[in-house]
Structures are given as structure tokens and as C-alpha cells.
Write an enzyme that holds these catalytic residues in place. Structure first.
Site, PDB file in Angstrom:
ATOM      1  N   LYS A 236      57.386  16.828  25.411  1.00  0.00           N
ATOM      2  CA  LYS A 236      58.599  16.436  24.460  1.00  0.00           C
ATOM      3  C   LYS A 236      59.712  17.094  24.903  1.00  0.00           C
ATOM      4  O   LYS A 236      59.581  18.240  25.510  1.00  0.00           O
ATOM      5  CB  LYS A 236      58.146  16.851  23.191  1.00  0.00           C
ATOM      6  CG  LYS A 236      57.852  18.463  22.720  1.00  0.00           C
ATOM      7  CD  LYS A 236      59.435  19.189  22.376  1.00  0.00           C
ATOM      8  CE  LYS A 236      59.019  20.548  22.443  1.00  0.00           C
ATOM      9  NZ  LYS A 236      60.420  21.282  22.806  1.00  0.00           N
TER      10      LYS A 236
ATOM     11  N   ASP B  73      56.175  22.120  16.708  1.00  0.00           N
ATOM     12  CA  ASP B  73      56.163  20.672  17.714  1.00  0.00           C
ATOM     13  C   ASP B  73      54.894  19.945  17.453  1.00  0.00           C
ATOM     14  O   ASP B  73      55.144  18.673  17.685  1.00  0.00           O
ATOM     15  CB  ASP B  73      56.339  21.089  18.969  1.00  0.00           C
ATOM     16  CG  ASP B  73      57.669  21.789  19.338  1.00  0.00           C
ATOM     17  OD1 ASP B  73      57.957  22.431  20.393  1.00  0.00           O
ATOM     18  OD2 ASP B  73      58.742  21.536  18.560  1.00  0.00           O
TER      19      ASP B  73
HETATM   20  C1  CDM Z   1      61.731  25.218  20.664  1.00  0.00           C
HETATM   21  C2  CDM Z   1      60.730  24.284  20.053  1.00  0.00           C
HETATM   22  O1  CDM Z   1      59.978  23.767  21.056  1.00  0.00           O
HETATM   23  C3  CDM Z   1      61.969  23.093  19.567  1.00  0.00           C
HETATM   24  O2  CDM Z   1      61.237  21.883  19.426  1.00  0.00           O
HETATM   25  C4  CDM Z   1      60.275  24.597  18.643  1.00  0.00           C
HETATM   26  O3  CDM Z   1      61.192  25.166  17.709  1.00  0.00           O
HETATM   27  C5  CDM Z   1      59.274  25.609  19.199  1.00  0.00           C
HETATM   28  O4  CDM Z   1      57.780  24.963  18.554  1.00  0.00           O
HETATM   29  P1  CDM Z   1      56.504  25.836  18.742  1.00  0.00           P
HETATM   30  O5  CDM Z   1      56.694  26.381  20.191  1.00  0.00           O
HETATM   31  O6  CDM Z   1      55.590  24.723  18.226  1.00  0.00           O
HETATM   32  O7  CDM Z   1      56.679  26.994  17.722  1.00  0.00           O
HETATM   33  P2  CDM Z   1      55.549  27.649  17.042  1.00  0.00           P
HETATM   34  O8  CDM Z   1      54.197  27.907  17.863  1.00  0.00           O
HETATM   35  O9  CDM Z   1      55.688  27.120  15.633  1.00  0.00           O
HETATM   36  O10 CDM Z   1      56.293  29.090  17.012  1.00  0.00           O
HETATM   37  C6  CDM Z   1      56.554  30.032  17.893  1.00  0.00           C
HETATM   38  C7  CDM Z   1      57.506  31.091  17.656  1.00  0.00           C
HETATM   39  O11 CDM Z   1      58.829  30.409  17.895  1.00  0.00           O
HETATM   40  C8  CDM Z   1      59.756  30.740  16.893  1.00  0.00           C
HETATM   41  N1  CDM Z   1      60.377  29.522  16.099  1.00  0.00           N
HETATM   42  C9  CDM Z   1      59.316  28.353  16.114  1.00  0.00           C
HETATM   43  C10 CDM Z   1      59.988  27.364  15.652  1.00  0.00           C
HETATM   44  C11 CDM Z   1      60.979  27.200  14.677  1.00  0.00           C
HETATM   45  N2  CDM Z   1      61.434  26.384  13.809  1.00  0.00           N
HETATM   46  N3  CDM Z   1      61.678  28.546  14.451  1.00  0.00           N
HETATM   47  C12 CDM Z   1      61.314  29.631  15.446  1.00  0.00           C
HETATM   48  O12 CDM Z   1      61.961  30.717  15.207  1.00  0.00           O
HETATM   49  C13 CDM Z   1      58.980  31.865  15.898  1.00  0.00           C
HETATM   50  O13 CDM Z   1      59.347  32.921  16.695  1.00  0.00           O
HETATM   51  C14 CDM Z   1      57.627  31.281  16.101  1.00  0.00           C
HETATM   52  O14 CDM Z   1      56.712  32.513  15.923  1.00  0.00           O
HETATM   53  N1  ATP Z   2      46.974  23.970  25.958  1.00  0.00           N
HETATM   54  C1  ATP Z   2      47.885  24.942  26.326  1.00  0.00           C
HETATM   55  N2  ATP Z   2      48.936  24.444  27.268  1.00  0.00           N
HETATM   56  C2  ATP Z   2      49.982  25.120  27.453  1.00  0.00           C
HETATM   57  N3  ATP Z   2      50.198  26.563  27.056  1.00  0.00           N
HETATM   58  C3  ATP Z   2      49.262  26.711  26.027  1.00  0.00           C
HETATM   59  C4  ATP Z   2      47.994  26.013  25.638  1.00  0.00           C
HETATM   60  N4  ATP Z   2      47.464  26.612  24.853  1.00  0.00           N
HETATM   61  C5  ATP Z   2      47.924  28.014  24.801  1.00  0.00           C
HETATM   62  N5  ATP Z   2      49.102  27.986  25.297  1.00  0.00           N
HETATM   63  C6  ATP Z   2      50.171  29.256  25.381  1.00  0.00           C
HETATM   64  O1  ATP Z   2      51.138  28.770  24.795  1.00  0.00           O
HETATM   65  C7  ATP Z   2      52.228  29.351  25.648  1.00  0.00           C
HETATM   66  C8  ATP Z   2      53.516  28.377  25.541  1.00  0.00           C
HETATM   67  O2  ATP Z   2      52.965  27.309  26.015  1.00  0.00           O
HETATM   68  P1  ATP Z   2      53.818  25.756  26.237  1.00  0.00           P
HETATM   69  O3  ATP Z   2      53.706  24.968  27.474  1.00  0.00           O
HETATM   70  O4  ATP Z   2      53.297  25.206  25.012  1.00  0.00           O
HETATM   71  O5  ATP Z   2      55.259  26.461  25.925  1.00  0.00           O
HETATM   72  P2  ATP Z   2      56.670  25.545  25.673  1.00  0.00           P
HETATM   73  O6  ATP Z   2      56.460  24.110  26.290  1.00  0.00           O
HETATM   74  O7  ATP Z   2      57.620  26.434  25.770  1.00  0.00           O
HETATM   75  O8  ATP Z   2      56.183  25.245  24.184  1.00  0.00           O
HETATM   76  P3  ATP Z   2      57.459  24.714  23.260  1.00  0.00           P
HETATM   77  O9  ATP Z   2      58.570  23.851  23.844  1.00  0.00           O
HETATM   78  O10 ATP Z   2      56.796  24.052  22.004  1.00  0.00           O
HETATM   79  O11 ATP Z   2      58.169  26.012  22.866  1.00  0.00           O
HETATM   80  C9  ATP Z   2      51.831  29.509  26.996  1.00  0.00           C
HETATM   81  O12 ATP Z   2      52.346  30.844  27.517  1.00  0.00           O
HETATM   82  C10 ATP Z   2      50.321  29.567  26.808  1.00  0.00           C
HETATM   83  O13 ATP Z   2      49.929  30.903  27.144  1.00  0.00           O
END
Ligand code: CDM
Ligand code: ATP
Length: 337
Positions: free
Chosen positions: A53, A189
Site C-alpha cells: 500500500k 493499515d
Molecule cells: C504510516 C502509515 O503506514 C500510513 O498509512 C500508518 O499510519 C501506519 O500504520 P501501521 O504501521 O499499521 O501502524 P500501527 O502498527 O497501527 O502503529 C505503529 C505506530 O505508528 C504510530 N501511528 C500509527 C498510526 C497512526 N494513525 N498514528 C500513529 O502515531 C504509533 O506510534 C504506533 O504505535
Molecule cells: N510479515 C511481516 N512483514 C514485514 N514486517 C513485519 C512482518 N511482521 C512483523 N514485521 C515487523 O514490522 C516492522 C514494520 O514492517 P513493515 O514492512 O510493515 O513496515 P512499513 O511498510 O513501514 O509499515 P507501514 O507502512 O504500515 O508503517 C518491521 O520492522 C518488521 O520487523
């Protein structure tokens, strides 16, 4: 970090399915005896290709304690055709779960300290088991192609794929709304990743309003160039989403940035900003940091501009890996008995 010369990878759902067919377990391999032998009724293995995404718009508001300190968002999600593949195979009752991860770019998932029980796919399996009142006796394999920690929702895609796979493997056939409600307890997400396509997200990102391609907003986004060929500029390094949000709380959003996290991601990973400038100069219609970064997404109108952006990124080593894909994209489910 010295930049390696970016490699170009093409992704189509058919490629993803083909690669998935050759997935080899690399950790926590499920023993053959654990796997139920062929039966004539329910599917034994369900395979889901789930796209990454990005966020075409990401407006960030204040934090809310009731959301665990997450920020209020108003975002336009767009699924991008770089696919992870999750397979779910039924195991003997009481055998417990297993998780194997395969892929050339596993980031911090490859480290021996990576706790498989904390993997987002395993958490999704446990959430489905609790909701269904069943034991998680399922062998999961993940074939990872979505860069890890890149801002592309890779973990969320794997969690959503697991929800979809188990929903079919156990013949639950729960509607999307119910799967999204479970997904919302796992991560911001994840509810969007259950369906992909294009959608508006509000709340902390979990409240989804689908934007269909033939709707006024869907047509407008396509006319503005937010559909078709996409180049993803990925990096060996990762960014921590919480750290990017905390940095946003200090530096705020760039005045012209559709992604309010872009300025903080670039302050933590400057090469992303250089890649955006080079892609824009090379003719990309849109180029921006994907979510919390560091990866950069560039929408290009045709092969000529795509080649110009690739050349610019390669000549100046502004990215470590280049992935060509199509957006928007949606998950696909396959069943084998
Ligand atoms: C950056 C984005 O990927 C944009 O779509 C999302 O907001 C993040 O989504 P995500 O990784 O699924 O986030 P989560 O796993 O729910 O939260 C991880 C951490 O990101 C921050 N977080 C996330 C979502 C949000 N609306 N506000 C936040 O401040 C918080 O510190 C949270 O503890
Ligand atoms: N199946 C998985 N695939 C990728 N990362 C994972 C998974 N399960 C746990 N994680 C942990 O989640 C953290 C974030 O990984 P991810 O690839 O989802 O990041 P991201 O793409 O930046 O996510 P977002 O865009 O939702 O913030 C990684 O540091 C990883 O250790």
C-alpha cells in the site's frame, strides 16, 4: 551506507503466484506429518497474493489517547502491485501453528532474534482463531517481495492475507466488514489491506471508505495520474514508523507535501528526498515518500518516462532497488485441495 546498484524487478500477480509455487520453507518448517493428508472436502491450502500500500494523501492530525497515542489521519490509500504471498495449510488438530518466511529481501525479519510469534501474519492467525473459537493449527508460509520497513505496509499486507486465507481455509466466509473489524485491532493499515484498491482512511486509518474506479473521485484520481505505471524506489535501510511519527510531532509537515510524514522521513533518510527530486525532474507525474518511508513511489505516464526515472535513479545511485508495478491493485485468493 554505500548504495548498491539498484536492481530492477518486475511484478505481476501471475509472477507472484508462480514464485509462490516454488516457495521453500526457511524457518520453523512444518513437518510433513503435521499436515493433514488430502481430503475431498474443505481446501487444505489457501494462497493469497496481497499487494503493498501507499498513501496518495496522508494528512496527520493530533494524537488520541484512546487510540493508544496514534494520530488522527485523513488519507487516501492506494494498493500497489508488489505482492507478498501468504499460504495457509491445515495441520493436525493440536499440532499448533508454524511460520516459514522466504524471500530475497527480508530486512530485519531475517535476524535470528525475529520472534515468529510476533510476526504480523501470526498475530492475524491468532486473532482469527480467537474470533472463531478454534485452535491456530495452521502452517503459514510467507513469500516476501514487499520491501520491509519501507512504508509500503508489508506487515499489514501479510496480516490481511492471513485473515483472507484463514477465512477461506476454515470455511468461515465472514464478510469484509467483519475481517476489517478484526484487522483494526491489529494495526492501522490492515483494514485497508484486506480489500486493496483505492480507499479513504480516517480515524487512525482504520475507518475505510472504498473509492471505486468509476466513482467521481476514482475518475479524478486517474485523470490526475494516480493510476497505471508505478516505480518504487526501495532501500536496504528501514525507518521505524513510530520514530517517523515522533519526528513529525517535532518538525511538522512540509508546506506543499500531500504526505505530512514526508518531511520527517526525509530528515531521517535524505536519499528519499533526492530520489523524489530526480523522479520529478525526469518527468514523473507524482513522486513522494510512501507512508512513513523510506521508499519512494513515482507515478509515470508511459515507458519513456519510466526509463528516464530509472536512469536518473541508477546514474546517481539514489535508490538501492527499483520495482516496477501497476496501481491500483487488489488481493487474489487461490485454493488447492
Ligand atoms: C504510516 C502509515 O503506514 C500510513 O498509512 C500508518 O499510519 C501506519 O500504520 P501501521 O504501521 O499499521 O501502524 P500501527 O502498527 O497501527 O502503529 C505503529 C505506530 O505508528 C504510530 N501511528 C500509527 C498510526 C497512526 N494513525 N498514528 C500513529 O502515531 C504509533 O506510534 C504506533 O504505535
Ligand atoms: N510479515 C511481516 N512483514 C514485514 N514486517 C513485519 C512482518 N511482521 C512483523 N514485521 C515487523 O514490522 C516492522 C514494520 O514492517 P513493515 O514492512 O510493515 O513496515 P512499513 O511498510 O513501514 O509499515 P507501514 O507502512 O504500515 O508503517 C518491521 O520492522 C518488521 O520487523
Amino acid at each position: 551506507m554505500s548504495a548498491i546498484s539498484p536492481t530492477l524487478v518486475r511484478h505481476r500477480a501471475s509472477d507472484a503466484a508462480a514464485i509462490a509455487a516454488t516457495a521453500v520453507n526457511t524457518a520453523n518448517t512444518a513437518s510433513a506429518s503435521d499436515t493433514l493428508h488430502a481430503s475431498n472436502a474443505t481446501p487444505l491450502t489457501v494462497s493469497v497474493d496481497c499487494p503493498a500500500k501507499t498513501n496518495l494523501v496522508l494528512h496527520v492530525g493530533p494524537t488520541h489517547e484512546e487510540w493508544g497515542g496514534r494520530h488522527e489521519l485523513d488519507t487516501i490509500y492506494c494498493a500497489v502491485g508488489v505482492y507478498d504471498t501468504v499460504t495457509a495449510t491445515a495441520k493436525q488438530p493440536g499440532a499448533g501453528f508454524s511460520l516459514a518466511i522466504e524471500g530475497a529481501y527480508l530486512g530485519d525479519l531475517a535476524s535470528s532474534s525475529a520472534d515468529m510469534r510476533r510476526n504480523h501474519a501470526a498475530l492475524a492467525l491468532f486473532a482469527m482463531a480467537e474470533a472463531a473459537g478454534r485452535e491456530p493449527d495452521v502452517a503459514l508460509t510467507i513469500t516476501k517481495r514487499i520491501p520491509v520497513g519501507a512504508g509500503l505496509g508489508g506487515g499489514s499486507a501479510d496480516a490481511a492475507a492471513t485473515l483472507l486465507a484463514v477465512n477461506r481455509l476454515w470455511d468461515l466466509n465472514w464478510p469484509v466488514a467483519r475481517l476489517r473489524a478484526i484487522a483494526a485491532t491489529l494495526g492501522a493499515d490492515m483494514p485497508f489491506c484486506v480489500t486493496g484498491g483505492i480507499a479513504r482512511g480516517t480515524g487512525f486509518g482504520e475507518r475505510i471508505t472504498d473509492i471505486t474506479p468509476d466513482s467521481e473521485q476514482g475518475l479524478r484520481l486517474a485523470q490526475e495520474g494516480f493510476a497505471g505505471q508505478v516505480l518504487v524506489g526501495a532501500y536496504q535501510s528501514q525507518l521505524s514508523t513510530p520514530e517517523v511519527y515522533h519526528t513529525f510531532d517535532v518538525v511538522g509537515a512540509g508546506a506543499q507535501d500531500a504526505n505530512h510524514l514526508q518531511a520527517s522521513a526525509v530528515s531521517l533518510h535524505p536519499r528519499s528526498g533526492q530520489a523524489i527530486e530526480a523522479a520529478t525532474a525526469a518527468g514523473a507525474r507524482h513522486a513522494f515518500v510512501s507512508g512513513s518511508g523510506p521508499s519512494v513511489v513515482a507515478f509515470v505516464p508511459d515507458d519513456t518516462v519510466a526509463d528516464q526515472v530509472i536512469t536518473a535513479w541508477r546514474d546517481e545511485a539514489l535508490v538501492d532497488r527499483i520495482i516496477r508495478a501497476i496501481a491500483p491493485a487488489k488481493p487474489s485468493i487461490g485454493v488447492s485441495h
